[in-house]
Each structure stands twice: as C-alpha cells, then as structure tokens.
Scaffold this motif. Structure first.
Motif, PDB file in Angstrom:
ATOM      1  N   ASN A   1       0.587  -1.538   0.024  1.00  0.00           N
ATOM      2  CA  ASN A   1       0.184  -0.013   0.037  1.00  0.00           C
ATOM      3  C   ASN A   1       0.912   1.678   0.557  1.00  0.00           C
ATOM      4  N   VAL A   2       2.082   0.960  -0.847  1.00  0.00           N
ATOM      5  CA  VAL A   2       3.007   1.998  -0.422  1.00  0.00           C
ATOM      6  C   VAL A   2       3.767   2.147  -1.588  1.00  0.00           C
ATOM      7  N   ASP A   3       3.817   4.051  -2.407  1.00  0.00           N
ATOM      8  CA  ASP A   3       4.106   4.076  -3.428  1.00  0.00           C
ATOM      9  C   ASP A   3       5.360   5.367  -3.378  1.00  0.00           C
ATOM     10  N   VAL A   4       6.438   5.392  -4.136  1.00  0.00           N
ATOM     11  CA  VAL A   4       7.460   6.066  -3.780  1.00  0.00           C
ATOM     12  C   VAL A   4       8.220   6.637  -5.298  1.00  0.00           C
ATOM     13  N   SER A   5       8.493   7.573  -5.407  1.00  0.00           N
ATOM     14  CA  SER A   5       9.844   8.243  -6.685  1.00  0.00           C
ATOM     15  C   SER A   5      10.769   8.758  -5.607  1.00  0.00           C
ATOM     16  N   VAL A   6      12.001   8.487  -6.779  1.00  0.00           N
ATOM     17  CA  VAL A   6      12.864   9.429  -6.436  1.00  0.00           C
ATOM     18  C   VAL A   6      14.078   9.480  -7.550  1.00  0.00           C
ATOM     19  N   THR A   7      14.335  10.886  -7.771  1.00  0.00           N
ATOM     20  CA  THR A   7      14.812  11.332  -8.940  1.00  0.00           C
ATOM     21  C   THR A   7      16.163  10.991  -8.909  1.00  0.00           C
ATOM     22  N   LYS A   8      16.404  10.601 -10.500  1.00  0.00           N
ATOM     23  CA  LYS A   8      17.968   9.496  -9.909  1.00  0.00           C
ATOM     24  C   LYS A   8      19.160  11.383 -10.380  1.00  0.00           C
ATOM     25  N   ASN A   9      18.789  12.089 -10.753  1.00  0.00           N
ATOM     26  CA  ASN A   9      19.406  12.994 -11.205  1.00  0.00           C
ATOM     27  C   ASN A   9      19.717  13.843  -9.511  1.00  0.00           C
ATOM     28  N   GLY A  10      20.696  14.135  -7.944  1.00  0.00           N
ATOM     29  CA  GLY A  10      20.233  14.231  -7.234  1.00  0.00           C
ATOM     30  C   GLY A  10      19.585  13.755  -5.785  1.00  0.00           C
ATOM     31  N   GLY A  11      18.751  12.646  -6.195  1.00  0.00           N
ATOM     32  CA  GLY A  11      18.440  12.200  -4.996  1.00  0.00           C
ATOM     33  C   GLY A  11      17.331  13.126  -4.209  1.00  0.00           C
ATOM     34  N   PHE A  12      16.792  13.657  -4.556  1.00  0.00           N
ATOM     35  CA  PHE A  12      14.982  14.408  -4.318  1.00  0.00           C
ATOM     36  C   PHE A  12      13.546  13.250  -4.661  1.00  0.00           C
ATOM     37  N   VAL A  13      13.460  13.119  -3.639  1.00  0.00           N
ATOM     38  CA  VAL A  13      11.969  12.065  -3.446  1.00  0.00           C
ATOM     39  C   VAL A  13      10.392  13.121  -3.919  1.00  0.00           C
ATOM     40  N   THR A  14      10.226  12.719  -5.036  1.00  0.00           N
ATOM     41  CA  THR A  14       9.116  13.568  -5.811  1.00  0.00           C
ATOM     42  C   THR A  14       7.910  13.255  -5.109  1.00  0.00           C
ATOM     43  N   TYR A  15       7.625  12.172  -4.636  1.00  0.00           N
ATOM     44  CA  TYR A  15       5.757  11.900  -3.821  1.00  0.00           C
ATOM     45  C   TYR A  15       6.060  10.342  -3.741  1.00  0.00           C
ATOM     46  N   TYR A  16       5.583  10.848  -2.516  1.00  0.00           N
ATOM     47  CA  TYR A  16       5.072   9.336  -1.418  1.00  0.00           C
ATOM     48  C   TYR A  16       4.014   9.202  -1.582  1.00  0.00           C
ATOM     49  N   LEU A  17       3.269   7.901  -2.061  1.00  0.00           N
ATOM     50  CA  LEU A  17       1.513   8.063  -1.214  1.00  0.00           C
ATOM     51  C   LEU A  17       1.654   6.380  -0.620  1.00  0.00           C
ATOM     52  N   SER A  18       0.479   6.412   0.234  1.00  0.00           N
ATOM     53  CA  SER A  18       0.145   5.312   0.842  1.00  0.00           C
ATOM     54  C   SER A  18      -1.227   5.362   1.224  1.00  0.00           C
ATOM     55  N   TYR A  19      -1.538   4.420   0.955  1.00  0.00           N
ATOM     56  CA  TYR A  19      -3.219   3.610   0.651  1.00  0.00           C
ATOM     57  C   TYR A  19      -3.486   3.397   1.779  1.00  0.00           C
ATOM     58  N   ARG A  20      -4.683   3.731   2.383  1.00  0.00           N
ATOM     59  CA  ARG A  20      -6.039   3.549   3.139  1.00  0.00           C
ATOM     60  C   ARG A  20      -6.912   4.251   3.444  1.00  0.00           C
ATOM     61  N   ASN A  21      -7.717   4.071   3.624  1.00  0.00           N
ATOM     62  CA  ASN A  21      -8.808   4.662   4.705  1.00  0.00           C
ATOM     63  C   ASN A  21      -9.172   5.256   5.861  1.00  0.00           C
ATOM     64  N   VAL A  22      -9.569   6.486   5.637  1.00  0.00           N
ATOM     65  CA  VAL A  22      -9.400   7.020   6.799  1.00  0.00           C
ATOM     66  C   VAL A  22     -10.971   7.474   7.871  1.00  0.00           C
ATOM     67  N   GLU A  23     -11.606   7.407   8.725  1.00  0.00           N
ATOM     68  CA  GLU A  23     -12.143   6.564   8.979  1.00  0.00           C
ATOM     69  C   GLU A  23     -13.306   7.674  10.167  1.00  0.00           C
ATOM     70  N   GLU A  24     -12.481   8.628  10.818  1.00  0.00           N
ATOM     71  CA  GLU A  24     -12.779   9.363  11.360  1.00  0.00           C
ATOM     72  C   GLU A  24     -11.612  10.551  12.237  1.00  0.00           C
ATOM     73  N   THR A  25     -11.959  11.341  12.542  1.00  0.00           N
ATOM     74  CA  THR A  25     -10.711  12.395  13.115  1.00  0.00           C
ATOM     75  C   THR A  25     -10.959  12.809  14.243  1.00  0.00           C
ATOM     76  N   LYS A  26      -9.614  12.506  14.573  1.00  0.00           N
ATOM     77  CA  LYS A  26      -8.873  12.585  16.140  1.00  0.00           C
ATOM     78  C   LYS A  26      -8.307  13.451  16.320  1.00  0.00           C
ATOM     79  N   LEU A  27      -7.135  14.435  15.703  1.00  0.00           N
ATOM     80  CA  LEU A  27      -6.450  15.410  15.890  1.00  0.00           C
ATOM     81  C   LEU A  27      -7.235  16.382  15.402  1.00  0.00           C
TER      82      LEU A  27
END
Length: 343
Positions: free
Chosen positions: A160-186
C-alpha cells in the motif's frame, strides 16, 4: 494538429493582451502570426477536402467506430485517420512558440530547475532515500516502474505504498500511502504540526504553510517557499495527513523541484502605496505582502499580495505587479471549518 489548434488561439490572445497593454509586437511575433495564418489556410483546405470525401462516400462513417476500436493496425478501407495524416505531415515547419500561455513550448520542454547539474545516484542509494520517506526499512521496498521524461526517477513500492526518487540528486518526488481514514481525532494544529515534522525529516526547510483543506478526514496542506519575506507560490510542496493518527498519506514536491532556484529579488519598482491605488474602492485592505505567483504560461510574476474584504465580508486576494503596477490576478477565498480554497 491538436497542438496547433491549442496554440494558435492561445498565442493570438497572448499577443492581443500585449498589444492592449500598449506594448509593440516584435518582428518575430509578426512573422509567427503570418506563418500561423498560412497554416490555418492550409488546414482549412485539408478539412474541406476531407469533408468532400465524406459527402462523396469515399469515407463511410458507419465504419469509423469499428475502425477506431480495431488495434490490429491492419490496412482497411479509407478512414478519418487517413485525412488527418496529411494534416500531420503539413506541420513539419510549424514554428516553436514561446509566449506567456498554458500551451507555450517552453512549458512542454521545461526541465526541473532543481535537477540541473545534479549527480546521478544509484538505485540502491535512492532506495534508502525512499525508505526514509516511507518510514520503513529499505529491504521492504521493491523496484517499481521508473519515470522518464523531464523528471527521470526511480520507482519503489511496498504494501500500500509507492515512492519515487529522482535519478539526478536523489530528491523524493512523491510518496503515497493507500488506506481509508474513518474518523478525525486530531486538531488542525496537530495535523499541521505532523506535516511540518515530515518536511523536517526530509530536510525541506524555508517553506511555510499557506492554505489547507480537510476532506474525508484527511488534511492536505500547501507549503510555499519563503525567501527574504517573499512568499514564492511557484515553489510548492503538498503534504496530506490522516486525521485519525497523524500518519502521512501523501507528499508531492514536483512543483518545488520544477521551479525552485536561487533568485535575485530586487526592490519593487513601485511602492506599496502606488500598488494599493490600483485596488477597487469597494475593497478594504487587511494584509499586504510581496509574493511570486505563476502566470498563465508558468512564468514568474513579482507582485504585491493584498488580502482584502469586500462590502459583504467576502475575503479576496488581489495581486498587483510590483514592476508594472498591472493587476495580475484576483482570487476569492472560500473559508470554512475545513480550510481555505481559492477560486
């Protein structure tokens, strides 16, 4: 053909605005208009020929749908695509158009500013960077599809996770985590703090929170680069936080990687008072700051940002060019308990 149709009107509108502002068109722009006019005439001729072929029965429209659904590539009777192939062949001398509009060639060919001059890193080094972004061990990340194009990147995946890192410089372009959030506590402040902590973990500083939105128990925060008190809206980072436990669900800094560079910000050519005179008398100014905003062609505009309220209490952002005094943009702020949106 699609590119031509997109650009010809967009380019013409751009030059019309330039002329309306009292600026002279250059010889190159006049030549481009003449060339575009000739291409329009040629395209019209081809369309009329194609139309006549349909009327004469040379192209059977009852067969078009089945032909478009056929992917075998086998020869068949004359089709719509045959006529458009002639259009495409005629655009070989179509000029490159650089102007302030969303279909300008400089956008299509743009290279990310942050990646220029950066050293290419190896996949295993990128895996370690991706692991930090995902908060897991590098061994848990499997290789995924790499990205090519203007931002070449290594792809990694886990449960449930996808990550992409640039070949030049090693910067994270995006990060995705897949799950449903059912409530707000914060609370909102707690969610904003989680987003800021994540940026710190990735080594991203000199950005400040601008606007946020809560939808389906997920807080999405926009961060913009800040330089010497100037908010740079073109250098954008987005972070999404699960409001049940503070987990980071997504991160994206493609805008930041594309636009961020060392800027030499000079003093504005016009004063704040002169810029404020451009505002409608129906607005009351509440806050003022300098900013850099994107134009329609993703160029940068140095502007005063006036946060105002209208007579009905509606909040409005007005951007006045700090060099020319021209009104660049007006945004209406929609503010409620779930955040702030602009239209």
């Amino acid at each position: 053909t699609y590119k031509f149709l997109s650009q010809v009107g967009d380019y013409s509108v751009s030059l019309a605005k330039k002329s309306a502002d009292g600026q002279e068109l250059t010889d190159e722009e006049y030549n481009n208009l003449q060339t575009l006019n000739q291409f329009c005439n040629d395209l019209l001729t081809q369309v009329l020929i194609l139309e006549q072929a349909i009327q004469d029965g040379g192209i059977d429209l009852t067969k078009v749908q089945s032909e478009l659904q056929t992917i075998s590539g086998e020869d068949s009777s004359p089709s719509i695509s045959d006529g458009f192939e002639e259009f495409e062949e005629g655009f070989s001398a179509f000029p490159t158009l650089i102007y302030d509009g969303p279909f300008s060639d400089h956008i299509m060919n743009r290279e990310p500013a942050m990646l220029q001059g950066q050293t290419v890193i190896q996949r295993e080094d990128a895996r370690k960077i991706a692991a930090v972004a995902a908060g897991i061990s590098p061994s848990e990340l499997k290789d995924s599809n790499d990205e090519e194009g203007n931002m070449p990147s290594y792809g990694f995946t886990a449960d449930n996770v996808d990550v992409s890192v640039t070949k030049n410089g090693g910067f994270v372009t995006y990060y995705l985590s897949y799950r449903n959030v059912e409530e707000t506590k914060l609370t909102v402040d707690e969610g904003l703090k989680k987003a800021q902590e994540y940026l710190t973990k990735l080594g991203i500083s000199s950005v400040k929170e601008t606007y946020y939105e809560i939808e389906d128990h997920v807080l999405t925060v926009n961060f913009a680069h800040e330089e010497n008190g100037v908010t740079v809206y073109t250098d954008l980072v987005k972070v999404a936080v699960a409001m049940d436990n503070g987990e980071i669900l997504s991160f994206n800094q493609r805008g930041y990687l594309t636009n961020h560079h060392q800027r030499q910000l000079a003093s504005p050519s016009i004063s704040q008072e002169q810029a404020q005179q451009k505002l409608s008398r129906m607005l009351t100014v509440e806050q003022v700051q300098l900013s850099i905003i994107p134009s329609a062609g993703q160029n940068e505009v140095y502007a005063y940002e006036f946060l105002c309220s209208g007579q009905d209490g509606q909040k409005v952002l007005v951007y006045i060019n700090a060099e020319t005094g021209a009104e660049e943009q007006i945004l209406i702020l929609l503010i409620n308990e779930n955040g702030t949106l602009t239209i």
